[in-house]
Design a protein around this motif. Structure first.
Motif, PDB file in Angstrom:
ATOM      1  N   UNK A 268       0.896  -1.269   0.044  1.00 53.54           N
ATOM      2  CA  UNK A 268       0.103  -0.059  -0.093  1.00 53.54           C
ATOM      3  C   UNK A 268       1.010   1.318  -0.052  1.00 53.54           C
ATOM      4  N   UNK A 269       2.177   1.143   0.482  1.00 59.33           N
ATOM      5  CA  UNK A 269       2.877   2.493   0.425  1.00 59.33           C
ATOM      6  C   UNK A 269       2.791   3.303  -0.617  1.00 59.33           C
ATOM      7  N   UNK A 270       3.380   2.568  -1.745  1.00 61.62           N
ATOM      8  CA  UNK A 270       3.588   3.366  -3.109  1.00 61.62           C
ATOM      9  C   UNK A 270       2.277   4.387  -3.400  1.00 61.62           C
ATOM     10  N   UNK A 271       1.021   3.711  -3.154  1.00 67.22           N
ATOM     11  CA  UNK A 271      -0.119   4.606  -3.503  1.00 67.22           C
ATOM     12  C   UNK A 271      -0.344   5.766  -2.411  1.00 67.22           C
ATOM     13  N   UNK A 272      -0.174   5.347  -1.124  1.00 70.52           N
ATOM     14  CA  UNK A 272      -0.114   6.383   0.091  1.00 70.52           C
ATOM     15  C   UNK A 272       0.808   7.506  -0.170  1.00 70.52           C
ATOM     16  N   UNK A 273       2.103   7.287  -0.859  1.00 72.96           N
ATOM     17  CA  UNK A 273       2.961   8.200  -1.240  1.00 72.96           C
ATOM     18  C   UNK A 273       2.344   9.059  -2.348  1.00 72.96           C
ATOM     19  N   UNK A 274       1.796   8.364  -3.213  1.00 71.03           N
ATOM     20  CA  UNK A 274       1.175   9.360  -4.406  1.00 71.03           C
ATOM     21  C   UNK A 274       0.303  10.177  -3.839  1.00 71.03           C
ATOM     22  N   UNK A 275      -0.601   9.649  -3.070  1.00 72.97           N
ATOM     23  CA  UNK A 275      -1.873  10.557  -2.620  1.00 72.97           C
ATOM     24  C   UNK A 275      -1.437  11.406  -1.206  1.00 72.97           C
ATOM     25  N   UNK A 276       0.022  11.342  -0.808  1.00 74.11           N
ATOM     26  CA  UNK A 276       0.278  11.906   0.053  1.00 74.11           C
ATOM     27  C   UNK A 276      -0.561  11.707   1.704  1.00 74.11           C
ATOM     28  N   UNK A 277      -1.072  10.564   1.820  1.00 71.55           N
ATOM     29  CA  UNK A 277      -1.976  10.343   2.745  1.00 71.55           C
ATOM     30  C   UNK A 277      -2.080   8.751   3.302  1.00 71.55           C
TER      31      UNK A 277
END
Ligand SMILES: NC(=O)c1ccc[n+]([C@@H]2O[C@H](COP(=O)([O-])OP(=O)(O)OC[C@H]3O[C@@H](n4cnc5c(N)ncnc54)[C@H](OP(=O)(O)O)[C@@H]3O)[C@@H](O)[C@H]2O)c1
Length: 256
Positions: A124-133
């Motif tokens: 999940x981290x790459x998508x969280x970083x993309x969303x900054x959340x």
């Protein structure tokens, strides 16, 4: 932060702390994704959450198998949308004494308890970083604070989780993604049911889940509970080896 309307994945949700977390998250209005290896128990969880009007999707997967956990999280994301919180809870406790050395058990615990956390966060981290959340949570243990006789492998696997999450947390500062390490003391679950040693301040899984979720709303760096157990571990850290050996002859921390 409340969990209402958040997409939250809990690994190891087919029993113990994970089951209680999944139930309570659903009761708070979260869209819950539940992962574990046993399909039957996941189906039971799904049924019980649905009966109370909660939203849940389940996926069978072994957290120690990188491809399997990625596939499980992909299937949950399709149903729940982007994941807001990942609670990497799945873990095992098996003996890891010195004579004989139980290397196979140590390998299992490093694969499931440590790499299982790394793989789960990776999904999940790459998508969280993309969303900054987002919020990454790992269920470590008080055992991370002290190598204990009979349980050296379990303690090492949890120390690895705590150190890894500490590094991630610092690196991700100001990237919008929080990282929390949770270190419970003794919790009454199938994992500890076979323990024949004293388990000070033993707490029910429901109560533990309530405390964890309340703490996670603040997104702390580390959440140790109960505090009295943390104090005992602090004493143990500085106690002479002979005292520990007398108190814990063959290990008294969670194990199968
Ligand atoms: N109980 C305690 O006193 C205590 C204290 C400190 C920390 N902890 C930690 O808290 C977490 C939960 O422990 P618990 O006491 O609730 O244990 P538990 O009752 O034995 O439950 C463990 C959960 O993890 C799942 N699991 C185990 N291996 C897995 C794998 N390879 N892949 C996916 N899921 C897996 C199990 O489901 P399946 O068998 O269906 O896969 C089960 O749902 C663990 O990380 C444990 O180390 C527990």
């Amino acid at each position: 932060m409340s969990f209402a309307n958040r997409a939250v994945i809990v690994t190891g949700a087919s029993g113990g702390i994970g089951w209680a977390l999944a139930q309570q998250l659903a009761a708070q209005g979260a869209r819950v994704g539940a992962i574990a290896r046993r399909a039957e128990q996941l189906a039971e969880l799904e049924q019980s959450v649905r009966m109370t009007g909660g939203t849940i999707a389940t996926a069978v997967g072994d957290v120690g198998d990188r491809e399997a956990i990625h596939a499980a999280v992909r299937s949950l994301t399709e149903k729940l949308g982007p994941i807001d919180v990942m609670i990497a809870n799945a873990g095992v406790g098996v003996p890891s004494g010195a004579d004989p050395m139980q290397v196979h058990n140590v390998e299992t615990m490093m694969r499931v308890n440590f790499l299982g956390v790394v793989y789960s966060l990776e999904t999940v981290l790459p998508e969280m970083l993309r969303r900054r959340s987002g919020h990454l949570v790992a269920i470590s243990s008080m055992a991370a604070y002290k190598g204990l006789p009979g349980s050296a492998g379990y303690c090492a696997s949890k120390a690895a989780v705590s150190s890894y999450c500490e590094g991630l947390r610092i690196e991700l500062r100001s990237r919008g993604v929080a990282v929390t390490t949770v270190c419970p003391g003794f919790i009454d679950t199938p994992m500890t049911a076979k323990n024949d040693r004293a388990m000070p301040f033993l707490m029910s899984a429901d109560r533990a889940a309530r405390r964890i979720l309340r703490a996670l709303e603040r997104r702390p760096a580390v959440y140790d509970f109960p505090k009295r157990m943390r104090f005992l571990m602090w004493l143990a850290k500085w106690a002479p080896d002979r005292t520990i050996a007398r108190q814990i002859p063959a290990g008294a921390i969670p194990r199968e």
